[in-house]
Design an enzyme around this catalytic site. Structure first.
Site, short mmCIF file in Angstrom:
data_model
loop_
_atom_site.label_atom_id
_atom_site.label_comp_id
_atom_site.label_asym_id
_atom_site.label_seq_id
_atom_site.Cartn_x
_atom_site.Cartn_y
_atom_site.Cartn_z
N ARG A 200 28.21 -5.47 19.20
CA ARG A 200 28.33 -4.64 17.99
C ARG A 200 28.94 -5.46 16.87
NH1 ARG A 200 33.05 -3.86 20.96
NH2 ARG A 200 34.88 -4.29 19.70
N GLY B 44 40.38 -4.70 28.85
CA GLY B 44 41.66 -4.70 29.57
C GLY B 44 41.89 -3.57 30.56
C1 MV4 Z 1 41.77 -12.88 31.39
C2 MV4 Z 1 43.03 -13.43 31.08
C3 MV4 Z 1 43.45 -14.53 31.77
N1 MV4 Z 1 42.65 -15.07 32.74
N2 MV4 Z 1 41.03 -13.46 32.35
C4 MV4 Z 1 42.07 -9.05 28.56
C5 MV4 Z 1 40.98 -8.18 28.05
C6 MV4 Z 1 39.78 -8.49 28.85
N3 MV4 Z 1 38.64 -8.52 28.01
C7 MV4 Z 1 40.07 -9.82 29.45
N4 MV4 Z 1 41.45 -10.10 29.27
C8 MV4 Z 1 42.02 -11.19 29.82
N5 MV4 Z 1 41.29 -11.81 30.77
C9 MV4 Z 1 41.47 -14.51 32.99
N6 MV4 Z 1 40.70 -15.06 33.94
C10 MV4 Z 1 43.80 -12.82 30.08
C11 MV4 Z 1 43.29 -11.69 29.46
C12 MV4 Z 1 44.15 -11.13 28.46
C13 MV4 Z 1 43.79 -11.11 27.10
C14 MV4 Z 1 42.56 -11.59 26.66
C15 MV4 Z 1 42.23 -11.56 25.33
C16 MV4 Z 1 43.13 -11.05 24.40
C17 MV4 Z 1 44.33 -10.57 24.82
C18 MV4 Z 1 44.68 -10.59 26.16
C19 MV4 Z 1 45.92 -10.09 26.57
C20 MV4 Z 1 46.25 -10.10 27.89
C21 MV4 Z 1 45.37 -10.60 28.83
#
Ligand code: MV4
Length: 484
Positions: A278, A151
């Site tokens: 991991r 994030g």
């Molecule tokens: C996203 C998304 C929506 N659309 N990508 C958050 C952490 C990072 N690893 C990727 N994340 C996100 N990517 C696209 N194209 C929304 C998130 C996201 C999220 C993802 C997993 C768990 C919690 C989250 C909280 C907010 C946003």
């Protein structure tokens, strides 16, 4: 603690490393041996590769388990272990590097036939390039740090007018956090679920998956509660997501335990997000539904053994839920609440597992994260698992520090959680709606206490006419002032 337990059952001796802030930590008391590696600052202890390798060499260790924090996904550390003749209990450095670069990981997923969110195949070099890509992909888009994850350096862009500013902000945040300003972009998936698949791969070409974990309940990318299976995932979706995860692991030359993260939308379409190279904090829910000890599997794989079973021998039984018990105050914006644990009573009973790192009298150091314990329960079905978690949380008493226990108790009683209505927005909405223990509840408690005291006082002045006389023993035991 988790690694020491697996080793002890296998007859493997353990050496703990610790910083000056962790002299009293449970893993130090529990390991066969312990080595001080430096001061509390992580850069001088838990991130100091040379000091950890030196401790391993000095004690005659044969292998290093990196845990799930600090250097667990650091390819330089894995290489340093190998160079010192130590077996790194994790994937090959090349696989760690390939998955650490999020653009390369996206490309690898796409090539392996794993669905990815529409987006770019290389970092966007200029504003013009980003603008062209965003228009092609379609707004809203998400800007992400190429070397990021979890994030940081991420920006949601709703329209072209916001793009330049968001790019600048994301680049600067990525540079500060990862020392690399490369960013890429993807189409934004609205209110998805975060579902991840556990994989195991041996050094002989076998890869299996152990089903999914539903991890949507998180705040600022910190998970609070995880479960397996996901109430959203059908056997068919599990098979397709599992096969996709295995394809990516095989294509990346992955060996050991790993996790492939997906975003899943309301229609059941899933998209590769990133791969964690991991063991993860939430691994116990997978252990409880599959009956497989993931740390022992890691040790066996690192020792060069074959998995010895195929995908059709993995069975999923019942439901498991994990709650993370953190020393934080949810009513004060999850402010860390380190300090001395004055009293501790932990839950027990059937199918309750408490993976804890604390004890009564222990002072939680302020230097590290706030995770104190993980409470994991298993039951034959989801409703029974929820009831069991609520029961176990009710038995958990921590005195001296504030914890997330009251909030977790409210979540497991929430109708939306019980109905499985989850997305990555679940917790923000839950907190906004004011279920969390508010500061005002302390005032309410004080009022109730005052009312009870007044009631008791009134009863004392005018005893009920038919109240039986107290026994002589009771009368003698009462403080004199009560007889006034
Ligand atoms: C996203 C998304 C929506 N659309 N990508 C958050 C952490 C990072 N690893 C990727 N994340 C996100 N990517 C696209 N194209 C929304 C998130 C996201 C999220 C993802 C997993 C768990 C919690 C989250 C909280 C907010 C946003």
């Amino acid at each position: 603690m988790r690694v020491i337990r697996a080793c002890r059952e296998l007859g493997i001796a353990t050496v703990a490393v610790y910083s000056e802030a962790d002299r009293e930590s449970l893993h130090v008391l529990m390991a066969d041996e312990a080595r001080l590696i430096g001061p509390p600052a992580p850069a001088e202890s838990y991130l100091a590769i040379d000091r950890i390798v030196a401790a391993a060499r000095a004690t005659g260790a044969e292998a290093v388990h990196p845990g799930y924090g600090f250097l667990a996904e650091n390819a330089v550390f894995a290489e340093a272990c190998a160079a010192a003749g130590l077996t790194f209990i994790g994937p090959p450095p090349a696989a760690m590097r390939a998955m650490g670069d999020k653009v390369a990981a996206r490309r690898a997923a796409k090539e392996a036939g794993v669905p990815v969110v529409p987006g770019v195949e290389a970092p966007v070099a200029t504003d013009a390039e980003a603008s062209e890509a965003a228009a092609r992909v379609g707004y809203p888009v998400m800007i992400k740090a190429a070397m990021g994850g979890g994030g940081k350096g991420m920006r949601l862009v709703r329209g072209a007018a916001e793009l330049a500013g968001a790019l600048r902000a994301a680049r600067s945040e990525a540079g500060a956090a990862f020392g690399d300003t490369s960013v890429y972009l993807e189409r934004y998936v609205e209110a998805p679920r975060h579902i991840e698949v556990q994989v195991l791969a041996d050094g002989h070409g076998s890869v299996v998956h152990l089903g999914e974990r539903e991890c949507s309940i998180q705040r600022r990318h910190q998970k609070l509660l995880e479960e397996s299976p996901s109430s959203f995932v059908t056997p068919e979706l599990r098979r397709r997501m599992g096969e996709a995860a295995c394809r990516l692991a095989a294509a990346a030359g992955y060996v050991n335990a790993g996790t492939v993260e997906f975003l899943v939308d309301a229609e059941g379409s899933f998209y590769f997000l990133e791969m964690n190279t991991r063991l993860q904090v939430e691994h116990p829910v997978t252990e409880l539904v599959t009956g497989r000890d993931l740390v022992k599997e890691q040790l066996r794989i690192a020792a060069g053994e074959k998995l010895g079973y195929g995908q059709d021998e993995i069975v999923h039984r019942g439901w498991a839920i994990e709650c993370r018990i953190n020393a934080e105050d949810p009513s004060a914006g999850f402010m860390p609440a380190p300090g001395r644990i004055l009293g501790l009573r932990t839950p027990g009973g059937p199918w309750v597992r408490d993976d804890s790192g604390v004890y009564a009298g222990y002072t939680i150091p302020r230097h590290y994260d706030t995770l104190m314990a993980k409470l994991i329960v298993w039951a034959p079905d989801r409703d029974a698992a929820i009831a069991r978690m609520s029961r176990a949380l009710g038995e958990y008493h921590v005195a001296g520090v504030r914890t997330t226990i009251p909030l977790l108790q409210q979540i497991v009683r929430d109708p939306d959680f019980i109905a499985g209505r989850l997305s990555t927005h679940y917790l923000d909405r839950f907190l906004r709606e004011g279920h969390a223990p508010a500061a005002g509840s302390r005032r309410t408690l004080a009022l109730i206490a005052a009312a009870l005291a007044a009631h008791e006082e009134a009863g004392r002045r005018a005893p009920a006419p038919d109240a039986p006389a107290a026994s002589p023993w009771k009368q003698a035991g009462r403080p004199a002032w009560r007889g006034r």
